[in-house]
Design a protein around this motif. Structure first.
Motif, PDB file in Angstrom:
ATOM      1  N   VAL A   1      -0.937  12.232  -4.513  1.00  0.00           N
ATOM      2  CA  VAL A   1      -0.013  11.815  -5.571  1.00  0.00           C
ATOM      3  C   VAL A   1       1.231  12.695  -5.524  1.00  0.00           C
ATOM      4  O   VAL A   1       1.133  13.931  -5.566  1.00  0.00           O
ATOM      5  CB  VAL A   1      -0.677  11.900  -6.957  1.00  0.00           C
ATOM      6  N   VAL A   2       2.385  12.071  -5.432  1.00  0.00           N
ATOM      7  CA  VAL A   2       3.668  12.774  -5.404  1.00  0.00           C
ATOM      8  C   VAL A   2       4.584  12.108  -6.415  1.00  0.00           C
ATOM      9  O   VAL A   2       4.792  10.881  -6.369  1.00  0.00           O
ATOM     10  CB  VAL A   2       4.306  12.727  -3.998  1.00  0.00           C
ATOM     11  N   ALA A   3       5.130  12.878  -7.344  1.00  0.00           N
ATOM     12  CA  ALA A   3       6.047  12.344  -8.354  1.00  0.00           C
ATOM     13  C   ALA A   3       5.443  11.157  -9.086  1.00  0.00           C
ATOM     14  O   ALA A   3       6.131  10.198  -9.414  1.00  0.00           O
ATOM     15  CB  ALA A   3       7.391  11.964  -7.717  1.00  0.00           C
ATOM     16  N   GLY A   4       4.129  11.227  -9.333  1.00  0.00           N
ATOM     17  CA  GLY A   4       3.450  10.167 -10.069  1.00  0.00           C
ATOM     18  C   GLY A   4       3.084   8.951  -9.247  1.00  0.00           C
ATOM     19  O   GLY A   4       2.498   8.000  -9.785  1.00  0.00           O
ATOM     20  N   LEU A   5       3.413   8.965  -7.950  1.00  0.00           N
ATOM     21  CA  LEU A   5       3.177   7.806  -7.088  1.00  0.00           C
ATOM     22  C   LEU A   5       2.023   8.104  -6.134  1.00  0.00           C
ATOM     23  O   LEU A   5       2.062   9.100  -5.403  1.00  0.00           O
ATOM     24  CB  LEU A   5       4.427   7.457  -6.301  1.00  0.00           C
ATOM     25  N   PRO A   6       1.008   7.236  -6.098  1.00  0.00           N
ATOM     26  CA  PRO A   6      -0.149   7.463  -5.228  1.00  0.00           C
ATOM     27  C   PRO A   6       0.106   6.969  -3.806  1.00  0.00           C
ATOM     28  O   PRO A   6       0.668   5.895  -3.591  1.00  0.00           O
ATOM     29  CB  PRO A   6      -1.253   6.658  -5.898  1.00  0.00           C
ATOM     30  N   LEU A   7      -0.314   7.777  -2.851  1.00  0.00           N
ATOM     31  CA  LEU A   7      -0.240   7.398  -1.440  1.00  0.00           C
ATOM     32  C   LEU A   7      -1.650   7.462  -0.870  1.00  0.00           C
ATOM     33  O   LEU A   7      -2.271   8.532  -0.852  1.00  0.00           O
ATOM     34  CB  LEU A   7       0.679   8.350  -0.670  1.00  0.00           C
ATOM     35  N   ALA A   8      -2.180   6.339  -0.430  1.00  0.00           N
ATOM     36  CA  ALA A   8      -3.535   6.286   0.110  1.00  0.00           C
ATOM     37  C   ALA A   8      -3.575   6.941   1.480  1.00  0.00           C
ATOM     38  O   ALA A   8      -2.855   6.527   2.396  1.00  0.00           O
ATOM     39  CB  ALA A   8      -4.005   4.846   0.189  1.00  0.00           C
ATOM     40  N   LEU A   9      -4.412   7.973   1.609  1.00  0.00           N
ATOM     41  CA  LEU A   9      -4.595   8.642   2.891  1.00  0.00           C
ATOM     42  C   LEU A   9      -5.868   8.173   3.590  1.00  0.00           C
ATOM     43  O   LEU A   9      -5.946   8.181   4.818  1.00  0.00           O
ATOM     44  CB  LEU A   9      -4.677  10.166   2.683  1.00  0.00           C
ATOM     45  N   LYS A  10      -6.846   7.779   2.804  1.00  0.00           N
ATOM     46  CA  LYS A  10      -8.135   7.319   3.345  1.00  0.00           C
ATOM     47  C   LYS A  10      -8.762   6.387   2.331  1.00  0.00           C
ATOM     48  O   LYS A  10      -8.864   6.736   1.163  1.00  0.00           O
ATOM     49  CB  LYS A  10      -9.026   8.541   3.598  1.00  0.00           C
ATOM     50  N   PRO A  11      -9.206   5.191   2.704  1.00  0.00           N
ATOM     51  CA  PRO A  11      -9.057   4.653   4.064  1.00  0.00           C
ATOM     52  C   PRO A  11      -7.626   4.227   4.340  1.00  0.00           C
ATOM     53  O   PRO A  11      -6.893   3.882   3.418  1.00  0.00           O
ATOM     54  CB  PRO A  11      -9.996   3.433   4.037  1.00  0.00           C
ATOM     55  N   LEU A  12      -7.253   4.286   5.611  1.00  0.00           N
ATOM     56  CA  LEU A  12      -5.885   3.929   5.993  1.00  0.00           C
ATOM     57  C   LEU A  12      -5.731   2.419   6.018  1.00  0.00           C
ATOM     58  O   LEU A  12      -6.660   1.696   6.268  1.00  0.00           O
ATOM     59  CB  LEU A  12      -5.564   4.529   7.371  1.00  0.00           C
TER      60      LEU A  12
END
Length: 206
Positions: A195-206
């Motif tokens: 999570v960066v600046a309130g925004l989720p980024l899925a790392l796994k699963p890709l």
């Protein structure tokens, strides 16, 4: 099901973790909140009170558990089908483990959000080695237990390796141990989100 949520200080990782829990409670899961912070001074107590107040109107009927050290045993006891557990956070648990094992530490209490910059500034090499040995045993037991946990467990942890390398041997060791802990958990987790600046980024699963 293990979901690891990573992020820096004030990144929104805890809020995202709570949103994940809300998805499961909508399906009928009951929810447990495991807090690892310790109210060692007035400032920390105020922070904890704010977190507690924020949970009173978040739409989740939490069962609260406060555990600063024996996290592995608590999760084994709580985890079951139809239950979602939120742990906030792993890096404070690491801090508590290192502080508890050191014979001599400064009076400065652990902050709620670790930058890794000011963990401990004074301790003997012997107590430091003992603290790290104790931590390695705790970490191994924790990581090994994850595959056995039933239900859903959402683990919040700070990403501390993206900033300036801190001064002080033990502070640098903290950053190392936090990074290795996150890697070990991520390897076993079903889902990992940054999570960066309130925004989720899925790392796994890709």
């Amino acid at each position: 099901m293990i979901h690891l949520v990573l992020g820096g200080a004030r990144s929104g990782k805890s809020r995202y973790g709570e949103a994940l829990v809300r998805q499961y409670t909508a399906l009928g899961f009951d929810a447990c909140y495991v807090a690892t912070a310790q109210a060692l001074d007035d400032e920390m107590a105020t922070r904890i009170a704010k977190h507690q107040a924020g949970r009173t109107d978040d739409g989740i009927e939490w069962q609260l558990f406060e555990e600063s050290l024996a996290l592995t045993a608590l999760l084994k006891r709580l985890a079951k089908p139809g239950r979602v557990i939120l742990v906030d956070c792993l890096t404070l648990w690491l801090t508590n483990q290192l502080l508890a094992s050191n014979a001599k530490v400064d009076d400065e209490p652990a902050p709620t959000e670790w930058s890794g910059a000011d963990l401990i500034t004074s301790t003997s090499q012997a107590s430091n080695d003992e603290a790290l040995a104790n931590w390695q045993a705790e970490k191994t037991a924790f990581v090994d237990s994850l595959a056995e946990l039933e239900g859903v467990v959402v683990l919040i942890s700070n990403e501390v390796g993206s900033g300036i390398v801190p001064l002080g041997e033990l502070s640098r060791q903290f950053v190392d141990e936090a990074g290795w802990l996150n890697q070990a958990v991520a390897a076993l987790a079903d889902n990992v989100t940054l999570v960066v600046a309130g925004l989720p980024l899925a790392l796994k699963p890709l």
